[in-house]
Write a protein that holds these residues in place. Structure first.
Motif, PDB file in Angstrom:
ATOM      1  N   GLY A 128       0.815  -1.216   0.000  1.00 47.34           N
ATOM      2  CA  GLY A 128       0.000   0.000   0.000  1.00 47.34           C
ATOM      3  C   GLY A 128       0.845   1.260   0.000  1.00 47.34           C
ATOM      4  N   TYR A 129       1.921   1.264   0.796  1.00 58.34           N
ATOM      5  CA  TYR A 129       2.785   2.442   0.852  1.00 58.34           C
ATOM      6  C   TYR A 129       3.451   2.710  -0.491  1.00 58.34           C
ATOM      7  N   VAL A 130       3.979   1.660  -1.117  1.00 59.11           N
ATOM      8  CA  VAL A 130       4.718   1.837  -2.370  1.00 59.11           C
ATOM      9  C   VAL A 130       3.792   2.265  -3.509  1.00 59.11           C
ATOM     10  N   LEU A 131       2.634   1.594  -3.627  1.00 60.22           N
ATOM     11  CA  LEU A 131       1.768   1.834  -4.779  1.00 60.22           C
ATOM     12  C   LEU A 131       0.866   3.054  -4.625  1.00 60.22           C
ATOM     13  N   THR A 132       0.595   3.470  -3.389  1.00 62.39           N
ATOM     14  CA  THR A 132      -0.318   4.599  -3.223  1.00 62.39           C
ATOM     15  C   THR A 132       0.396   5.814  -2.648  1.00 62.39           C
ATOM     16  N   LYS A 133       0.845   5.732  -1.404  1.00 59.85           N
ATOM     17  CA  LYS A 133       1.388   6.927  -0.741  1.00 59.85           C
ATOM     18  C   LYS A 133       2.619   7.472  -1.454  1.00 59.85           C
ATOM     19  N   THR A 137       2.397  10.901  -3.790  1.00 57.25           N
ATOM     20  CA  THR A 137       3.126  12.052  -3.260  1.00 57.25           C
ATOM     21  C   THR A 137       4.182  12.541  -4.242  1.00 57.25           C
ATOM     22  N   ILE A 138       4.858  11.606  -4.895  1.00 53.21           N
ATOM     23  CA  ILE A 138       5.849  11.992  -5.908  1.00 53.21           C
ATOM     24  C   ILE A 138       5.166  12.740  -7.056  1.00 53.21           C
ATOM     25  N   ALA A 139       4.034  12.229  -7.493  1.00 53.19           N
ATOM     26  CA  ALA A 139       3.291  12.901  -8.569  1.00 53.19           C
ATOM     27  C   ALA A 139       2.897  14.306  -8.152  1.00 53.19           C
ATOM     28  N   ALA A 140       2.422  14.453  -6.910  1.00 56.22           N
ATOM     29  CA  ALA A 140       2.026  15.770  -6.417  1.00 56.22           C
ATOM     30  C   ALA A 140       3.219  16.727  -6.411  1.00 56.22           C
ATOM     31  N   VAL A 158      12.013  14.445  -9.152  1.00 57.65           N
ATOM     32  CA  VAL A 158      13.321  13.942  -8.719  1.00 57.65           C
ATOM     33  C   VAL A 158      13.857  14.771  -7.554  1.00 57.65           C
ATOM     34  N   ILE A 159      13.711  16.094  -7.619  1.00 63.55           N
ATOM     35  CA  ILE A 159      14.196  16.966  -6.541  1.00 63.55           C
ATOM     36  C   ILE A 159      13.516  16.595  -5.221  1.00 63.55           C
ATOM     37  N   VAL A 160      12.207  16.408  -5.268  1.00 60.56           N
ATOM     38  CA  VAL A 160      11.459  16.083  -4.053  1.00 60.56           C
ATOM     39  C   VAL A 160      11.911  14.746  -3.467  1.00 60.56           C
ATOM     40  N   VAL A 161      12.016  13.726  -4.323  1.00 58.82           N
ATOM     41  CA  VAL A 161      12.376  12.387  -3.844  1.00 58.82           C
ATOM     42  C   VAL A 161      13.785  12.370  -3.265  1.00 58.82           C
ATOM     43  N   VAL A 162      14.737  12.946  -3.984  1.00 58.40           N
ATOM     44  CA  VAL A 162      16.137  12.901  -3.540  1.00 58.40           C
ATOM     45  C   VAL A 162      16.333  13.736  -2.273  1.00 58.40           C
ATOM     46  N   ALA A 163      15.775  14.950  -2.251  1.00 63.18           N
ATOM     47  CA  ALA A 163      15.946  15.819  -1.080  1.00 63.18           C
ATOM     48  C   ALA A 163      15.347  15.182   0.171  1.00 63.18           C
ATOM     49  N   THR A 164      14.135  14.633   0.040  1.00 59.21           N
ATOM     50  CA  THR A 164      13.487  14.003   1.195  1.00 59.21           C
ATOM     51  C   THR A 164      14.223  12.730   1.605  1.00 59.21           C
ATOM     52  N   GLY A 165      14.642  11.951   0.610  1.00 58.24           N
ATOM     53  CA  GLY A 165      15.332  10.703   0.908  1.00 58.24           C
ATOM     54  C   GLY A 165      16.642  10.920   1.645  1.00 58.24           C
ATOM     55  N   LEU A 166      17.362  12.004   1.311  1.00 54.21           N
ATOM     56  CA  LEU A 166      18.668  12.248   1.925  1.00 54.21           C
ATOM     57  C   LEU A 166      18.570  12.387   3.441  1.00 54.21           C
ATOM     58  N   TYR A 167      17.670  13.289   3.911  1.00 49.16           N
ATOM     59  CA  TYR A 167      17.641  13.487   5.367  1.00 49.16           C
ATOM     60  C   TYR A 167      16.924  12.359   6.089  1.00 49.16           C
ATOM     61  N   ALA A 372      16.744   3.786   1.144  1.00 47.81           N
ATOM     62  CA  ALA A 372      17.347   4.118  -0.152  1.00 47.81           C
ATOM     63  C   ALA A 372      16.679   3.340  -1.276  1.00 47.81           C
ATOM     64  N   ALA A 373      16.323   2.074  -0.995  1.00 45.99           N
ATOM     65  CA  ALA A 373      15.637   1.269  -2.007  1.00 45.99           C
ATOM     66  C   ALA A 373      14.272   1.861  -2.337  1.00 45.99           C
ATOM     67  N   LEU A 374      13.581   2.357  -1.320  1.00 43.44           N
ATOM     68  CA  LEU A 374      12.273   2.994  -1.547  1.00 43.44           C
ATOM     69  C   LEU A 374      12.438   4.263  -2.382  1.00 43.44           C
ATOM     70  N   VAL A 375      13.486   5.028  -2.094  1.00 43.83           N
ATOM     71  CA  VAL A 375      13.779   6.218  -2.906  1.00 43.83           C
ATOM     72  C   VAL A 375      14.025   5.798  -4.353  1.00 43.83           C
ATOM     73  N   GLY A 376      14.789   4.727  -4.534  1.00 41.42           N
ATOM     74  CA  GLY A 376      15.057   4.220  -5.882  1.00 41.42           C
ATOM     75  C   GLY A 376      13.799   3.766  -6.585  1.00 41.42           C
ATOM     76  N   LEU A 377      12.916   3.055  -5.864  1.00 38.94           N
ATOM     77  CA  LEU A 377      11.641   2.621  -6.443  1.00 38.94           C
ATOM     78  C   LEU A 377      10.810   3.830  -6.858  1.00 38.94           C
ATOM     79  N   GLY A 378      10.835   4.855  -6.020  1.00 42.98           N
ATOM     80  CA  GLY A 378      10.099   6.069  -6.360  1.00 42.98           C
ATOM     81  C   GLY A 378      10.603   6.696  -7.639  1.00 42.98           C
ATOM     82  N   LEU A 379      11.918   6.757  -7.775  1.00 44.24           N
ATOM     83  CA  LEU A 379      12.514   7.331  -8.985  1.00 44.24           C
ATOM     84  C   LEU A 379      12.210   6.478 -10.219  1.00 44.24           C
ATOM     85  N   LEU A 380      12.299   5.156 -10.069  1.00 42.73           N
ATOM     86  CA  LEU A 380      12.006   4.256 -11.189  1.00 42.73           C
ATOM     87  C   LEU A 380      10.541   4.318 -11.593  1.00 42.73           C
ATOM     88  N   TRP A 381       9.679   4.615 -10.630  1.00 44.42           N
ATOM     89  CA  TRP A 381       8.240   4.635 -10.889  1.00 44.42           C
ATOM     90  C   TRP A 381       7.809   5.854 -11.691  1.00 44.42           C
TER      91      TRP A 381
END
Length: 531
Positions: A128-133, A137-140, A158-167, A372-381
């Motif tokens: 649910g987290y990967v496919l919806t939230k 959120t990335i689309a938004a 990409v800016i949103v995902v990477v910046a949030t993923g870093l901290y 980091a894997a979730l960040v990667g999945l977000g970017l790939l998605w």
């Protein structure tokens, strides 16, 4: 966006990373409890702010304003009711969670029922987290950058995902909690700016109420209303609320990080007060946009364009940057929360199950790697999102409404009835899942249906939630009576948790009771005023 607006946005990013760095410097040691639960040392203000900020995402803001523009303030019922459910979290659920000493909600189900219940909730939560939230959120984030800042959609995402993923990777829940406090403040400041300037443009509150009409300002709709029937609001919405606010790792992880029961409870009360604000700060701007569009001041391409159009048309230089920063705060707080919560489940419920002797250092490393894997999945998605219809996302989100009633039933009955058994819980989750998926299949094929099947396919989802909850409740009770546990769970029963006043510490209890009654009174006033 003028230069000054860009400066405000840049200042927001500097503040976020500054707060994240300062927060991580405060940690005394790097272990799993610190990384996933901030050392269980968070105060009530941080807990409450994080509950609110994690809940409010950019798609939430756009959706509330859009629904307000299309059909009035009735959608605000979900925000108002959340205040009451948060009180339930603080006064009823948190004592059980604290006593069990768990890191995750699946782990609590394992302690209360069985390993099977744990894995069911863990897998459902991760998917649910990967496919919806994460995806929504990335689309938004991409849309915010594109529509209000003029940047390419993919660049913004990409800016949103990477910046949030870093901290999030670096600081864990501690960084998430403290950045959430900043993001709550920025979010509220931006929302207040939009509402106040919008009300000035429309001629004030009284003028807005007269022009929009009584129907737009009514929280109560007839039982036949396709979107917000009063029966669904009173009896169905609380079921979804119990699942989201009281049993979802995404939310509950914040109270698990609190420094004791008192701070956890007070954090939920603070969040309950905050949840009375979205009706005015997020829904009303949508009505303002619709009213100004009716006057011909601007054109709304769609209801969901209400908030971006209002910002673009009305806000002066500087305020646009503040609102964009607020939108970024909303989506980054939601994204960081889901990254951390999902990595907690992956590490503590999946990895640790097969590596029981893993060191604290290794668990933290796995947590960071899974984030980091979730960040990667977000970017790939991201490249696939434009190929998937908005209708698909609507159905994907509706899955939550169909899987949540059995989960809510299993948690509620589990803490209130000691005889609830593992097999009863397994049957309830299984039957509830089958019925929920069945309803989704009917909904997807409703154009080809007729008769009773069509009725079942088009019935309001809140009414469906009531039925699913009652069926799951009955299956759980009957299953527990037929297949009782050899030794019923005693440590997490009502009597064990609440004996000797341990679950409700006396310190500050009277004050918290009055503050909680204040929330109930505020809800009653809103229901009466907007009836």
């Amino acid at each position: 966006m003028e230069i000054f607006d860009w400066g405000v946005v840049a200042a927001y990013f500097v503040l976020v990373f500054g707060v994240a760095i300062l927060a991580t410097r405060r940690r005394k040691k790097s272990d799993s409890q610190d990384f996933f639960l901030a050392g269980r040392n968070a105060g009530w203000f941080v807990v409450g702010a994080s509950l609110f900020a994690s809940n409010i995402g950019s798609e939430h803001l756009v959706g509330l304003a859009g629904t307000g523009a299309a059909s009035g303030i009735a959608v605000g019922q979900f925000e108002i009711l959340a205040g009451l459910i948060l009180l339930l979290l603080g006064w009823l659920f948190v004592p059980f969670y604290m006593r069990s000493g768990v890191f995750t909600m699946p782990e609590f189900l394992e302690k209360r029922y069985s390993e099977g219940a744990k894995f069911y909730l863990a897998i459902i939560s991760i998917i649910g987290y990967v496919l919806t939230k994460i995806s929504v959120t990335i689309a938004a984030g991409g849309i915010v950058f594109q529509s209000l800042m003029g940047l390419d959609f993919w660049t913004g995402a990409v800016i949103v995902v990477v910046a949030t993923g870093l901290y999030t990777i670096w600081g864990g829940l501690r960084a998430v909690l403290y950045t959430d406090v900043l993001q709550m403040i920025v979010l509220l400041l931006g929302a207040v700016a939009v509402t106040v300037i919008g009300l000035q443009a429309v001629g004030g509150w009284s003028a807005l109420r007269v022009e929009a009409g009584d129907a737009a300002f009514s929280l109560w709709r007839p039982m036949s209303d396709p979107e917000f029937p009063w029966t669904g609001i009173l009896f169905g919405a609380p079921i979804l609320g119990v699942w989201y606010w009281c049993t979802d790792q995404y939310i509950v992880q914040r109270v698990l990080s609190a420094h004791g029961l008192e701070q956890a409870r007070r954090g939920t009360i603070f969040a309950a007060w905050l949840k009375q604000l979205p009706l005015f700060l997020f829904v009303v701007p949508g009505i303002i946009a619709a009213t100004l569009a009716e006057r011909g001041l601007f054109v709304l391409d769609s209801p969901d364009a209400a908030l971006p159009t209002l910002v673009a048309q009305l806000l002066p230089v500087g305020f646009k940057g503040l609102v964009v920063a607020g939108l970024l705060a909303a989506l980054m707080s939601s994204l960081s929360s889901v990254f951390n919560s999902c990595s907690t489940i992956v590490t503590m419920d999946i990895y640790k199950r097969f590596h029981e002797d893993a060191s604290e250092r290794l668990l933290v490393l796995v947590g960071r790697l899974s984030t980091a894997a979730l960040v990667g999945l977000g970017l790939l998605w991201i490249p696939f999102m434009s190929r998937i219809s908005g209708q698909f996302y609507t159905y994907l989100q509706s899955v939550q409404a169909y899987i949540s009633p059995p989960i809510a039933a299993v948690f509620l009955v589990g803490i209130l009835w000691p005889r609830a058994s593992a097999k009863g819980a397994g049957w309830a989750l299984g039957v509830g899942a089958v019925l929920g998926i069945g309803r989704l299949i009917l909904e997807l094929n409703k154009d080809a249906l007729q008769g009773i099947w069509l009725t079942l396919a088009v019935e309001n989802f809140l009414h469906v939630a009531i039925i699913l909850f009652l069926v799951s409740f009955l299956v759980l009770v009957v299953g527990s009576l037929i297949f009782p546990d050899a030794e019923p769970e005693q440590d997490l029963t009502w009597h064990a948790v609440f004996r000797d006043g341990q679950a409700i510490p006396t310190k500050g209890r009277t004050r918290d009771i009055w503050l909680s009654l204040g929330v109930v009174a505020a809800v009653a006033v809103l229901w009466i005023y907007f009836s």
